[in-house]
Scaffold this motif. Sequence first.
Motif, short mmCIF file in Angstrom:
data_model
loop_
_atom_site.label_atom_id
_atom_site.label_comp_id
_atom_site.label_asym_id
_atom_site.label_seq_id
_atom_site.Cartn_x
_atom_site.Cartn_y
_atom_site.Cartn_z
N THR A 40 -4.77 -6.94 -30.01
CA THR A 40 -5.07 -5.63 -29.45
C THR A 40 -6.27 -5.76 -28.53
N THR A 41 -6.16 -5.23 -27.31
CA THR A 41 -7.23 -5.37 -26.33
C THR A 41 -7.89 -4.06 -25.93
N ALA A 42 -7.25 -2.92 -26.21
CA ALA A 42 -7.85 -1.65 -25.81
C ALA A 42 -7.15 -0.48 -26.50
N ILE A 43 -7.89 0.60 -26.68
CA ILE A 43 -7.33 1.87 -27.14
C ILE A 43 -8.17 2.99 -26.55
N LYS A 44 -7.51 4.08 -26.14
CA LYS A 44 -8.25 5.22 -25.60
C LYS A 44 -7.52 6.51 -25.94
N VAL A 45 -8.28 7.60 -26.00
CA VAL A 45 -7.72 8.92 -26.27
C VAL A 45 -7.09 9.46 -24.99
N ILE A 46 -5.88 10.00 -25.10
CA ILE A 46 -5.26 10.66 -23.95
C ILE A 46 -5.00 12.15 -24.22
N ALA A 47 -5.12 12.54 -25.50
CA ALA A 47 -5.01 13.94 -25.92
C ALA A 47 -5.42 13.96 -27.40
N PRO A 48 -5.80 15.12 -27.95
CA PRO A 48 -6.16 15.16 -29.37
C PRO A 48 -5.03 14.60 -30.25
N GLY A 49 -5.35 13.58 -31.02
CA GLY A 49 -4.36 12.97 -31.91
C GLY A 49 -3.41 12.01 -31.22
N THR A 50 -3.58 11.78 -29.91
CA THR A 50 -2.69 10.91 -29.15
C THR A 50 -3.51 9.83 -28.45
N PHE A 51 -3.01 8.58 -28.51
CA PHE A 51 -3.77 7.45 -28.01
C PHE A 51 -2.89 6.50 -27.20
N CYS A 52 -3.53 5.79 -26.28
CA CYS A 52 -2.86 4.76 -25.49
C CYS A 52 -3.45 3.42 -25.90
N GLU A 53 -2.60 2.49 -26.32
CA GLU A 53 -3.08 1.18 -26.75
C GLU A 53 -2.45 0.07 -25.93
N SER A 54 -3.26 -0.96 -25.70
CA SER A 54 -2.79 -2.16 -25.00
C SER A 54 -2.84 -3.34 -25.96
N ASP A 55 -1.75 -4.10 -26.01
CA ASP A 55 -1.67 -5.30 -26.84
C ASP A 55 -1.08 -6.43 -26.02
N ILE A 56 -1.32 -7.64 -26.46
CA ILE A 56 -0.68 -8.82 -25.88
C ILE A 56 0.09 -9.51 -26.99
N PHE A 57 1.41 -9.58 -26.85
CA PHE A 57 2.26 -10.20 -27.86
C PHE A 57 2.67 -11.60 -27.42
N MET A 58 2.72 -12.50 -28.35
CA MET A 58 3.17 -13.86 -28.09
C MET A 58 4.67 -13.93 -28.38
N ILE A 59 5.52 -13.78 -27.36
CA ILE A 59 6.97 -13.69 -27.58
C ILE A 59 7.81 -14.50 -26.58
N PRO A 60 7.67 -15.83 -26.50
CA PRO A 60 6.59 -16.64 -27.08
C PRO A 60 5.36 -16.69 -26.17
#
Length: 213
Positions: free
Chosen positions: A42-62
Motif C-alpha cells: 500500500t502506497t497511499a490513502i486519502k479521503v474523497i468523501a466522509p466514509g469514502t477513501f481512495c487507495e493506491s497499491d502495487i500488486f506483484m502479479i507477477p
Amino acid sequence: MSALEGTFSDGTTSGSWEGSLPYTLYGGGDCAHSTSTGTATTTAIKVIAPGTFCESDIFMIPDPTPVYSKMEFTLCGFPGSGVLPDAIYAKAYNCASSDCSDCDESPEFFGYITKSSITAAYESADACFGWTTQSSSSNNSIAAVFDSYQNQRFNADIATLEEIQAYWGVVIDNSCVGPYMEESRSSAALVSGSNLSIFTTVAIAYGLIRALI
C-alpha cells in the motif's frame, strides 16, 4: 518516509497518508499455517468523501502492477440481522484512475472485519488479521451470504507500527470507524512516545480490502 497531511498530536492524520506498507495475503485460517496467496504494497490513502477513501497499491502479479480502489465504509456495528456480527462493513470498487474519479459502478467486494481483528491489526505490526467476505456470485447486499475468508499480515521488517497506525488514522478520523473503536482508542499502544488512535486493515486502507478482490 511517509507524507502526512494535517498530522494531529496523537499521530493520526486528517485526510491523507503516503508511504510504503508491504504485506502478504493468505487464505482462511491463521497466517502461520496458511499458504500465501499474493504480496502487495500500500502506497497511499486519502479521503474523497466522509466514509469514502481512495487507495493506491502495487500488486506483484507477477510484475509490479498499480491498483487503485475506492473504499466505502457502510456500517460500523450490528447490521440488524441476528446472523451477522457486530463489525465494520465495507465495499470496494475497482478504479481506472489514481484519484478514484473513474471507478466501476458496482462494487467488487463487500465484507466485514471484527473489532478484535482490527484491534490486533492496529496494535501489532506483524498481526494476522482478516476479512469475511461475500463470494463473487453474491449481489453485494447485507442480506447475502458472507462465506469467503482472507487474511493479511504486514511485513514488520519494513512496515513500522507507527506507519501502520498513521495509515489507519486516516480512516479512523473520517468514517464511522472512529466512534466505533473509541473504547479501543483509549487503550492503544504507545508508539514513539505518542498515544496513537486505534483502527485493520484494514481494513480497509483499504489495502487489505482491495487485495481480497
